[in-house]
Motif scaffolding. Structure first.
Motif, PDB file in Angstrom:
ATOM      1  N   GLY A  26       0.739  -1.154   0.018  1.00  0.00           N
ATOM      2  CA  GLY A  26      -0.047   0.020  -0.132  1.00  0.00           C
ATOM      3  C   GLY A  26       0.981   0.985   0.268  1.00  0.00           C
ATOM      4  N   LEU A  27       0.331   2.271  -0.357  1.00  0.00           N
ATOM      5  CA  LEU A  27       0.798   3.588  -0.627  1.00  0.00           C
ATOM      6  C   LEU A  27      -0.220   4.806  -0.367  1.00  0.00           C
ATOM      7  N   LYS A  28       0.296   5.632   0.387  1.00  0.00           N
ATOM      8  CA  LYS A  28      -0.666   6.670   0.949  1.00  0.00           C
ATOM      9  C   LYS A  28       0.154   7.846   0.888  1.00  0.00           C
ATOM     10  N   LYS A  29      -0.588   9.010   0.134  1.00  0.00           N
ATOM     11  CA  LYS A  29      -0.080  10.059  -0.408  1.00  0.00           C
ATOM     12  C   LYS A  29      -1.141  11.346   0.073  1.00  0.00           C
ATOM     13  N   PRO A  30      -0.691  12.136   0.941  1.00  0.00           N
ATOM     14  CA  PRO A  30      -1.527  13.374   1.554  1.00  0.00           C
ATOM     15  C   PRO A  30      -1.509  14.531   0.309  1.00  0.00           C
ATOM     16  N   LEU A  31      -2.654  14.393  -0.360  1.00  0.00           N
ATOM     17  CA  LEU A  31      -2.795  15.835  -1.203  1.00  0.00           C
ATOM     18  C   LEU A  31      -3.073  16.989  -0.670  1.00  0.00           C
ATOM     19  N   SER A  32      -3.571  17.080   0.387  1.00  0.00           N
ATOM     20  CA  SER A  32      -3.637  18.399   1.343  1.00  0.00           C
ATOM     21  C   SER A  32      -3.935  18.079   2.847  1.00  0.00           C
ATOM     22  N   SER A  33      -4.173  19.004   3.539  1.00  0.00           N
ATOM     23  CA  SER A  33      -4.336  18.613   4.929  1.00  0.00           C
ATOM     24  C   SER A  33      -5.506  17.675   5.176  1.00  0.00           C
ATOM     25  N   THR A  34      -6.502  17.845   4.478  1.00  0.00           N
ATOM     26  CA  THR A  34      -7.767  17.127   4.388  1.00  0.00           C
ATOM     27  C   THR A  34      -7.997  15.995   3.561  1.00  0.00           C
ATOM     28  N   THR A  35      -7.182  15.642   2.637  1.00  0.00           N
ATOM     29  CA  THR A  35      -7.396  14.822   1.691  1.00  0.00           C
ATOM     30  C   THR A  35      -6.125  13.857   1.594  1.00  0.00           C
ATOM     31  N   ASP A  36      -6.449  12.668   1.164  1.00  0.00           N
ATOM     32  CA  ASP A  36      -5.392  11.516   1.008  1.00  0.00           C
ATOM     33  C   ASP A  36      -5.628  10.668  -0.112  1.00  0.00           C
ATOM     34  N   LEU A  37      -4.685  10.176  -0.874  1.00  0.00           N
ATOM     35  CA  LEU A  37      -4.805   9.296  -1.994  1.00  0.00           C
ATOM     36  C   LEU A  37      -4.122   8.011  -1.392  1.00  0.00           C
ATOM     37  N   SER A  38      -4.743   6.867  -1.503  1.00  0.00           N
ATOM     38  CA  SER A  38      -4.062   5.525  -1.230  1.00  0.00           C
ATOM     39  C   SER A  38      -4.159   4.701  -2.506  1.00  0.00           C
ATOM     40  N   LEU A  39      -3.128   4.185  -2.727  1.00  0.00           N
ATOM     41  CA  LEU A  39      -3.018   3.052  -3.837  1.00  0.00           C
ATOM     42  C   LEU A  39      -2.617   1.684  -3.064  1.00  0.00           C
ATOM     43  N   SER A  40      -3.277   0.605  -3.598  1.00  0.00           N
ATOM     44  CA  SER A  40      -2.940  -0.733  -2.974  1.00  0.00           C
ATOM     45  C   SER A  40      -2.941  -1.784  -4.021  1.00  0.00           C
ATOM     46  N   TYR A  41      -2.073  -2.679  -3.783  1.00  0.00           N
ATOM     47  CA  TYR A  41      -2.121  -4.083  -4.613  1.00  0.00           C
ATOM     48  C   TYR A  41      -2.093  -5.208  -3.417  1.00  0.00           C
ATOM     49  N   ASP A  42      -3.344  -6.129  -3.864  1.00  0.00           N
ATOM     50  CA  ASP A  42      -3.231  -7.362  -3.026  1.00  0.00           C
ATOM     51  C   ASP A  42      -3.073  -8.606  -4.144  1.00  0.00           C
ATOM     52  N   PHE A  43      -2.435  -9.384  -3.510  1.00  0.00           N
ATOM     53  CA  PHE A  43      -2.367 -10.862  -3.919  1.00  0.00           C
ATOM     54  C   PHE A  43      -2.637 -11.922  -3.176  1.00  0.00           C
ATOM     55  N   SER A  44      -3.418 -12.951  -3.662  1.00  0.00           N
ATOM     56  CA  SER A  44      -3.846 -14.059  -3.020  1.00  0.00           C
ATOM     57  C   SER A  44      -3.745 -15.504  -3.745  1.00  0.00           C
ATOM     58  N   GLN A  45      -3.396 -16.480  -2.978  1.00  0.00           N
ATOM     59  CA  GLN A  45      -3.108 -17.802  -3.668  1.00  0.00           C
ATOM     60  C   GLN A  45      -3.761 -18.929  -2.758  1.00  0.00           C
ATOM     61  N   SER A  46      -4.715 -19.795  -3.329  1.00  0.00           N
ATOM     62  CA  SER A  46      -5.054 -21.055  -2.699  1.00  0.00           C
ATOM     63  C   SER A  46      -4.664 -22.273  -3.383  1.00  0.00           C
ATOM     64  N   LEU A  47      -3.933 -23.101  -2.824  1.00  0.00           N
ATOM     65  CA  LEU A  47      -3.325 -24.547  -3.352  1.00  0.00           C
ATOM     66  C   LEU A  47      -4.040 -25.331  -2.498  1.00  0.00           C
ATOM     67  N   TYR A  48      -4.826 -26.418  -3.193  1.00  0.00           N
ATOM     68  CA  TYR A  48      -5.649 -27.415  -2.588  1.00  0.00           C
ATOM     69  C   TYR A  48      -4.900 -28.701  -2.378  1.00  0.00           C
ATOM     70  N   GLN A  49      -4.913 -29.580  -1.605  1.00  0.00           N
ATOM     71  CA  GLN A  49      -4.372 -30.787  -1.619  1.00  0.00           C
ATOM     72  C   GLN A  49      -5.048 -31.802  -2.911  1.00  0.00           C
ATOM     73  N   GLU A  50      -6.129 -31.891  -2.919  1.00  0.00           N
ATOM     74  CA  GLU A  50      -6.782 -32.723  -3.799  1.00  0.00           C
ATOM     75  C   GLU A  50      -7.656 -32.131  -5.013  1.00  0.00           C
ATOM     76  N   PHE A  51      -8.416 -30.875  -4.619  1.00  0.00           N
ATOM     77  CA  PHE A  51      -9.108 -30.396  -5.438  1.00  0.00           C
ATOM     78  C   PHE A  51      -8.220 -28.960  -6.385  1.00  0.00           C
ATOM     79  N   SER A  52      -7.336 -29.518  -7.075  1.00  0.00           N
ATOM     80  CA  SER A  52      -6.701 -28.481  -7.798  1.00  0.00           C
ATOM     81  C   SER A  52      -7.324 -27.716  -8.647  1.00  0.00           C
ATOM     82  N   ALA A  53      -8.543 -28.224  -9.253  1.00  0.00           N
ATOM     83  CA  ALA A  53      -9.205 -27.597 -10.409  1.00  0.00           C
ATOM     84  C   ALA A  53      -9.683 -26.449  -9.576  1.00  0.00           C
TER      85      ALA A  53
END
Length: 263
Positions: A26-53
């Motif tokens: 995540g990245l947060k950038k103040p644009l003014s004393s009252t306004t903020d801009l936030s950017l984010s990137y999320d990654f998730s991975q699930s790997l099953y033992q049997e149900f790889s499909a």
């Protein structure tokens, strides 16, 4: 206890184990004393033992512009989500949500939002849909952030390319969060219940009547700090999906242990 893919009503009625990985930048950038801009990137991975499909990988790009005044907060959030099943394209989703929030009194806080979704499925064009949602949450801070309740309501209206998948739903949620010192560490307990009443607008083939779903979800989560920036989280959940469509009628138990590290 029931591996499946909820978005397309697939259910195995079988148990399995999964290894999961989640990461967020995540990245947060103040644009003014009252306004903020936030950017984010999320990654998730699930790997099953049997149900790889149903091995699932999800990428989420987000941006949030928020303005805060003494009595009111306003914001707008945008998300792009790309989800893959078994290394193949599965779901692409765009989301935009303006919101407004603020304290009603010292202990009461309220938030309202409108959410628009646009989603498309690979090789399932009839399920492509746009969704309009209105949601409201109210918080009661019993003891600040150490102990509080959250009650929420959401109305959703989904318009799919294939009319048999059109539905509207009413959703309720109730959460309780409690932080307490245990063995000189600030632990966190969260209890949650969610309910959804979903009604479909046309007759569903196979059951020759309009589909109706009633979904209850319960979850308990306990988090204990370890090391300097880490935590162990133990969670369990039970879902009861009551539907007149057989493949969407099932119950499910999920239990997990998660190691978290924040820096």
């Amino acid at each position: 206890s029931n591996v499946g893919v909820e978005e397309v009503d697939l259910s195995s009625n079988q148990s399995d184990y999964a290894l999961t990985l989640d990461a967020e930048l995540g990245l947060k950038k103040p644009l003014s004393s009252t306004t903020d801009l936030s950017l984010s990137y999320d990654f998730s991975q699930s790997l099953y033992q049997e149900f790889s499909a149903v091995d699932r990988q999800t990428h989420i790009l987000g941006a949030n512009l928020e303005t805060e005044t003494q009595s009111l907060n306003t914001g707008i959030t945008l998300f792009y989500i790309n989800s893959r099943l078994d290394s193949e394209s599965f779901l692409e989703l765009y989301r935009i949500s303006p919101s407004i929030s603020g304290f009603l009194s010292k202990k009461w806080f309220a938030r309202g939002a409108y959410v628009y979704w646009d989603k498309s499925f690979e090789n399932r064009p009839g399920r492509d849909a746009s969704t309009n949602t209105g949601e409201a949450d109210i918080y009661y801070f019993r003891n600040g952030l150490r102990s509080y309740f959250n009650l929420g309501y959401r109305f959703k209206d989904e318009d799919a390319d294939l009319k048999v998948h059109d539905f509207s739903s009413h959703n309720l949620k109730l959460r309780y969060i409690h932080r307490l010192v245990l063995f000189s560490r600030m632990t966190k307990l969260e209890l949650a219940w969610r309910y959804e009443d979903r009604d479909y607008s046309t007759v569903t083939p196979g059951i020759e009547e309009e589909r109706s779903d009633h979904r209850h979800r319960w979850r308990a989560e306990f988090e204990v700090p370890v090391l300097d920036n880490g935590a162990i989280q133990i969670h369990t959940g039970y879902s009861d999906y009551d539907s007149n469509l057989p493949q969407a009628d099932y119950s499910q138990v999920i239990t997990g242990v998660l190691f978290l590290h924040r820096w």
